[in-house]
Design a protein around this motif. Structure first.
Motif, PDB file in Angstrom:
ATOM      1  N   VAL A  46     -14.930  75.787 -42.775  1.00  0.00           N
ATOM      2  CA  VAL A  46     -14.859  74.258 -42.244  1.00  0.00           C
ATOM      3  C   VAL A  46     -15.239  73.372 -43.370  1.00  0.00           C
ATOM      4  N   SER A  47     -15.055  73.505 -44.661  1.00  0.00           N
ATOM      5  CA  SER A  47     -15.268  72.689 -45.795  1.00  0.00           C
ATOM      6  C   SER A  47     -14.426  71.239 -45.591  1.00  0.00           C
ATOM      7  N   ALA A  48     -13.091  71.425 -44.944  1.00  0.00           N
ATOM      8  CA  ALA A  48     -12.293  70.344 -44.711  1.00  0.00           C
ATOM      9  C   ALA A  48     -12.970  69.460 -43.757  1.00  0.00           C
ATOM     10  N   VAL A  49     -13.572  70.190 -42.545  1.00  0.00           N
ATOM     11  CA  VAL A  49     -14.249  69.356 -41.496  1.00  0.00           C
ATOM     12  C   VAL A  49     -15.445  68.700 -42.047  1.00  0.00           C
ATOM     13  N   ALA A  50     -16.013  69.178 -42.933  1.00  0.00           N
ATOM     14  CA  ALA A  50     -17.230  68.610 -43.495  1.00  0.00           C
ATOM     15  C   ALA A  50     -16.718  67.132 -44.458  1.00  0.00           C
ATOM     16  N   ALA A  51     -15.594  67.443 -45.191  1.00  0.00           N
ATOM     17  CA  ALA A  51     -15.129  66.354 -45.826  1.00  0.00           C
ATOM     18  C   ALA A  51     -14.610  65.195 -44.885  1.00  0.00           C
ATOM     19  N   ALA A  52     -13.920  65.433 -43.695  1.00  0.00           N
ATOM     20  CA  ALA A  52     -13.536  64.561 -42.760  1.00  0.00           C
ATOM     21  C   ALA A  52     -14.927  63.706 -42.188  1.00  0.00           C
ATOM     22  N   ALA A  53     -16.034  64.537 -42.119  1.00  0.00           N
ATOM     23  CA  ALA A  53     -17.272  63.930 -41.614  1.00  0.00           C
ATOM     24  C   ALA A  53     -17.709  62.920 -42.414  1.00  0.00           C
ATOM     25  N   PHE A  54     -17.571  63.113 -43.904  1.00  0.00           N
ATOM     26  CA  PHE A  54     -17.997  62.231 -44.724  1.00  0.00           C
ATOM     27  C   PHE A  54     -17.035  61.037 -44.767  1.00  0.00           C
ATOM     28  N   ASP A  55     -15.754  61.174 -44.716  1.00  0.00           N
ATOM     29  CA  ASP A  55     -14.862  60.260 -44.643  1.00  0.00           C
ATOM     30  C   ASP A  55     -15.087  59.330 -43.507  1.00  0.00           C
ATOM     31  N   LEU A  56     -15.522  59.901 -42.125  1.00  0.00           N
ATOM     32  CA  LEU A  56     -15.714  59.094 -41.133  1.00  0.00           C
ATOM     33  C   LEU A  56     -17.033  58.503 -40.947  1.00  0.00           C
ATOM     34  N   GLY A  57     -17.783  58.380 -42.091  1.00  0.00           N
ATOM     35  CA  GLY A  57     -19.126  57.713 -42.191  1.00  0.00           C
ATOM     36  C   GLY A  57     -20.341  58.272 -42.345  1.00  0.00           C
ATOM     37  N   ALA A  58     -20.345  59.852 -42.376  1.00  0.00           N
ATOM     38  CA  ALA A  58     -21.766  60.434 -42.400  1.00  0.00           C
ATOM     39  C   ALA A  58     -22.104  60.280 -43.896  1.00  0.00           C
ATOM     40  N   ASP A  59     -23.304  60.123 -44.082  1.00  0.00           N
ATOM     41  CA  ASP A  59     -24.103  60.049 -45.276  1.00  0.00           C
ATOM     42  C   ASP A  59     -24.399  61.356 -45.876  1.00  0.00           C
ATOM     43  N   ALA A  60     -24.433  62.349 -44.757  1.00  0.00           N
ATOM     44  CA  ALA A  60     -24.700  63.701 -45.483  1.00  0.00           C
ATOM     45  C   ALA A  60     -24.321  64.467 -44.478  1.00  0.00           C
ATOM     46  N   VAL A  61     -23.964  65.773 -44.949  1.00  0.00           N
ATOM     47  CA  VAL A  61     -23.296  66.984 -43.841  1.00  0.00           C
ATOM     48  C   VAL A  61     -24.161  68.026 -44.334  1.00  0.00           C
ATOM     49  N   LEU A  62     -24.552  68.591 -43.082  1.00  0.00           N
ATOM     50  CA  LEU A  62     -25.603  69.733 -42.924  1.00  0.00           C
ATOM     51  C   LEU A  62     -24.734  70.717 -42.363  1.00  0.00           C
ATOM     52  N   GLY A  63     -24.166  71.701 -43.084  1.00  0.00           N
ATOM     53  CA  GLY A  63     -23.192  72.740 -42.318  1.00  0.00           C
ATOM     54  C   GLY A  63     -23.770  74.143 -42.533  1.00  0.00           C
ATOM     55  N   ALA A  64     -22.859  75.060 -41.857  1.00  0.00           N
ATOM     56  CA  ALA A  64     -23.111  76.450 -41.763  1.00  0.00           C
ATOM     57  C   ALA A  64     -21.532  77.238 -41.531  1.00  0.00           C
ATOM     58  N   ASP A  65     -21.387  77.894 -42.334  1.00  0.00           N
ATOM     59  CA  ASP A  65     -19.938  78.107 -42.367  1.00  0.00           C
ATOM     60  C   ASP A  65     -19.807  79.867 -42.194  1.00  0.00           C
ATOM     61  N   ASP A  66     -19.784  80.402 -41.255  1.00  0.00           N
ATOM     62  CA  ASP A  66     -19.923  81.768 -40.852  1.00  0.00           C
ATOM     63  C   ASP A  66     -19.075  82.205 -39.800  1.00  0.00           C
ATOM     64  N   ALA A  67     -18.695  83.284 -39.775  1.00  0.00           N
ATOM     65  CA  ALA A  67     -17.901  84.102 -38.676  1.00  0.00           C
ATOM     66  C   ALA A  67     -18.611  84.079 -37.405  1.00  0.00           C
ATOM     67  N   THR A  68     -19.941  84.012 -37.311  1.00  0.00           N
ATOM     68  CA  THR A  68     -20.715  84.144 -36.130  1.00  0.00           C
ATOM     69  C   THR A  68     -20.418  82.710 -35.451  1.00  0.00           C
ATOM     70  N   LEU A  69     -19.960  81.605 -35.920  1.00  0.00           N
ATOM     71  CA  LEU A  69     -20.054  80.280 -35.599  1.00  0.00           C
ATOM     72  C   LEU A  69     -18.809  79.802 -35.333  1.00  0.00           C
ATOM     73  N   ALA A  70     -17.628  80.857 -35.164  1.00  0.00           N
ATOM     74  CA  ALA A  70     -16.409  80.422 -34.689  1.00  0.00           C
ATOM     75  C   ALA A  70     -15.821  81.533 -34.008  1.00  0.00           C
ATOM     76  N   PRO A  71     -15.375  81.520 -32.805  1.00  0.00           N
ATOM     77  CA  PRO A  71     -15.346  80.232 -32.020  1.00  0.00           C
ATOM     78  C   PRO A  71     -16.686  80.034 -31.421  1.00  0.00           C
TER      79      PRO A  71
END
Ligand SMILES: Cc1cc2nc3c(=O)[nH]c(=O)nc-3n(C[C@H](O)[C@H](O)[C@H](O)COP(=O)(O)OP(=O)(O)OC[C@H]3O[C@@H](n4cnc5c(N)ncnc54)[C@H](O)[C@@H]3O)c2cc1C
Length: 323
Positions: A46-71
């Motif tokens: 989800v690194s591209a999703v994090a980049a999109a969240a920044f692009d859409l106005g987030a000041d920070a992104v707190l993420g977790a990238d793991d197979a248990t979280l998708a779906p």
């Protein structure tokens, strides 16, 4: 407690529209409070999703990238969101009004014994608190509700806020570990069955609905044709669903979907309060009904008194010419 957080959802590496709307709503709250906006991004790759969240106005992104979280599984995402809120104590957590957003908000609020206000159609800041405007009594009244004390957990109504637009921001996300292991998650997702090509009711900007007045399953044909020519989704009243003329997924109302399209065309629908509960925040309402006293005309911006089997094909033909 400080900071505004927004829970975001993604599919195939892209942020969902409901999350773009929540991002815009959360940005407004963050600006009002003078606090930073953090987007939560959970999933796999989800690194591209994090980049999109920044692009859409987030000041920070707190993420977790793991197979248990998708779906998405609430039993994986819920404990993670709760843990992060406990550790970092944001003032506000906002989620979009999708099934997942509502589930997540309820999970976190229940875990932390926090106040939750669902279905916001407007958000404003009053001191340190968010004033949430939400419909009550099936949309007959608007109530201003506040969460006092603790993290303020809020959900937004789908399509009540315009989606955030590119702000050209970028940044570096902070990645954290999931809260639970695969063995601790009691559910397994075996697959998805998509309905390709169909416009989702809750995302649709145009909805054409039919009720008991269509007279039978075949009576939905002119309703569907008008929806198709307008690029809209097909809705229905509960009477039509209960009669077995159309599947439940199309039902609009108190016990169906809540929608806020730009244009809602109600045909052969009387406008019972339970139907209104699901569509009265639509921006423009057009009613087609042969009974001039049908209650739907009190709500409609435009009304056509007539037989839907004549009016809808005429509208379809005219839109075909013009669009
Ligand atoms: C707890 C509860 C929850 C409910 N939840 C929902 C809900 O989520 N959604 C929902 O919709 N309802 C819901 N209902 C049911 C609701 O009360 C109404 O019964 C229902 O909305 C009526 O559907 P309708 O308008 O299609 O039918 P009707 O009320 O029968 O109206 C049909 C309309 O079609 C018009 N008509 C007939 N023929 C034509 C024609 N040829 N051309 C033009 N007009 C025509 C008639 O004049 C009439 O106004 C709920 C009820 C309860 C008690």
């Amino acid at each position: 407690m400080s900071g505004v957080w927004v829970f975001t959802e993604n599919k195939d590496g892209e942020l969902l529209t409901v999350s773009k709307e929540a991002l815009a709503a959360a940005r407004r709250v963050a600006d009002g409070l003078g606090q930073p906006l953090t987007a939560l991004v959970f999933g796999q790759d989800v690194s591209a999703v994090a980049a999109a969240a920044f692009d859409l106005g987030a000041d920070a992104v707190l993420g977790a990238d793991d197979a248990t979280l998708a779906p998405f599984r609430l039993e994986a995402v819920g404990p993670l969101a709760t843990r992060l809120v406990q550790e970092r104590e944001p003032a506000v957590l906002i989620a979009g009004g999708s099934t997942r957003g509502r589930d997540l908000a309820a999970w976190v609020a229940a875990d932390l014994d926090a106040g939750l206000v669902a279905d916001a159609i407007d958000l404003a800041v009053d001191g340190d608190t968010v004033k949430v405007t939400r419909p009550v009594y099936a949309g007959k009244l608007m109530a201003d509700v506040f969460v006092t004390g603790g993290v303020q957990v809020l959900t937004t109504r789908s399509r009540a806020f315009a989606a955030a637009e590119s702000a050209g921001n970028s940044g570096t996300a902070e990645w954290v570990a999931p809260a639970v292991t695969e063995e601790e998650i009691p559910t397994t997702v075996v697959g998805f069955e998509g309905k390709e090509g169909k416009v989702s009711l809750t995302d649709a900007s145009i909805i054409v609905s039919g009720g008991r007045g269509v007279g039978g399953p075949e009576g939905f044909a002119p309703v569907q044709e008008l929806a198709d020519v307008l690029g809209g989704a097909l809705g229905a009243s509960r009477a039509a669903v209960d009669a077995g003329w159309i599947p439940y997924e199309h039902q609009v109302g108190q016990t169906g979907k809540t929608v806020s399209p730009d244009l809602y065309i109600a045909s052969g629908i009387s406008g019972a309060i339970q139907h209104q509960a699901g569509m009265r925040t639509s921006k423009l309402i057009v009613a087609v009904n042969k009974d001039p006293d049908a209650p739907i005309f009190k709500l409609a911006h435009y009304g056509i008194v007539g037989d839907l089997f004549q009016v809808l094909p005429a509208l379809t033909a005219e839109f075909k010419k013009r669009l």
